[in-house]
Design a protein around this motif. Structure first.
Motif, PDB file in Angstrom:
ATOM      1  N   GLN A 113       9.065  -0.465   2.833  1.00 11.71           N
ATOM      2  CA  GLN A 113       8.607   0.667   3.628  1.00 11.71           C
ATOM      3  C   GLN A 113       7.131   0.404   3.921  1.00 11.71           C
ATOM      4  N   CYS A 115       3.896   1.751   5.982  1.00  9.96           N
ATOM      5  CA  CYS A 115       3.318   2.906   6.678  1.00  9.96           C
ATOM      6  C   CYS A 115       2.068   2.477   7.438  1.00  9.96           C
ATOM      7  N   PRO A 119      -0.258  10.109   7.823  1.00 12.20           N
ATOM      8  CA  PRO A 119       0.636  11.034   8.531  1.00 12.20           C
ATOM      9  C   PRO A 119      -0.093  11.998   9.453  1.00 12.20           C
ATOM     10  N   ASP A 122      -0.517  10.793  13.215  1.00  7.15           N
ATOM     11  CA  ASP A 122       0.702  10.373  13.897  1.00  7.15           C
ATOM     12  C   ASP A 122       1.176   8.995  13.449  1.00  7.15           C
ATOM     13  N   HIS A 124       3.495   6.048  11.635  1.00  3.37           N
ATOM     14  CA  HIS A 124       4.917   5.747  11.603  1.00  3.37           C
ATOM     15  C   HIS A 124       5.165   4.717  10.511  1.00  3.37           C
ATOM     16  N   ASN A 157      12.518   2.384  12.516  1.00  3.09           N
ATOM     17  CA  ASN A 157      11.207   3.011  12.514  1.00  3.09           C
ATOM     18  C   ASN A 157      11.374   4.506  12.318  1.00  3.09           C
ATOM     19  N   ALA A 158      10.424   5.097  11.621  1.00  4.44           N
ATOM     20  CA  ALA A 158      10.464   6.537  11.367  1.00  4.44           C
ATOM     21  C   ALA A 158       9.049   7.093  11.469  1.00  4.44           C
ATOM     22  N   SER A 159       8.959   8.374  11.726  1.00  2.00           N
ATOM     23  CA  SER A 159       7.665   9.047  11.717  1.00  2.00           C
ATOM     24  C   SER A 159       7.298   9.367  10.276  1.00  2.00           C
ATOM     25  N   SER A 160       6.023   9.271   9.983  1.00  2.00           N
ATOM     26  CA  SER A 160       5.595   9.670   8.644  1.00  2.00           C
ATOM     27  C   SER A 160       5.088  11.109   8.700  1.00  2.00           C
TER      28      SER A 160
END
Length: 173
Positions: A113, A115, A119, A122, A124, A157-160
């Motif tokens: 993971q 980062c 966060p 913005d 990700h 991919n993901a938003s944090s």
């Protein structure tokens, strides 16, 4: 039921079994120290995982391959590469370790993971499935990786979001 031996010397089979158990534990320790070194950005921990002549190949996706050589170059480059991220977490699962004398191989699957930013900015997160194929050798009493091929298998991919733990009655003020 056989009673445990007390004070008797180990049989050759018991001695070999014990040697393999110890070697596997030592090799797992190298693998764990590597992942700790990545996430802690600890160049000394990373350096201690590799031989001075080690080869490191990273296949990072989309046909991209980068290569580093030697413990010093590998450790300093990995710390620099990990510095691009706000935070990272590498997790591994059940390495398959094969040992023959002072040489071994390890095949390890895991996830990473990664980062990119805080966060609140913005950020990700890249979540990757990875595989490490290692060759190791015991040198001067210590196991070291002599060859590593890292392959990224998949990614999403993901938003944090900012970490949040709900209040606990009677504990939080």
């Amino acid at each position: 039921m056989n009673e445990p031996k007390t004070g008797a010397p180990l049989t050759p089979h018991e001695h070999e079994s014990l040697r393999l158990v110890i070697a596997r534990a030592e090799i797992r320790s190298v693998l764990e120290r590597y992942f700790f070194g990545l996430d802690a950005r600890d160049e000394n921990a990373l350096h201690s995982c590799f031989s001075n002549e080690a080869y490191y190949e990273a296949n990072t996706g989309q046909g991209r391959k980068i290569v580093f050589n030697g413990a010093s170059e590998i450790a300093s480059t990995l710390v620099r590469l990990m510095g691009r991220f706000e935070a990272t977490l590498h997790l591994t699962a059940s390495p398959f370790i094969s040992i023959e004398g002072n040489r071994a191989t390890a095949d390890v699957f895991g996830s990473a993971q990664l980062c990119f930013a805080k966060p609140t900015e913005d950020g990700h997160v890249l979540v990757r499935g990875v595989r490490y194929r290692d060759e190791l050798e015991k040198v001067d009493g210590y196991w070291r990786i002599t060859r590593r091929v890292h392959t990224t298998l998949w990614q999403y991919n993901a938003s944090s979001v900012e970490p949040f733990v709900p209040s606990a009655n009677g504990i939080d003020k």
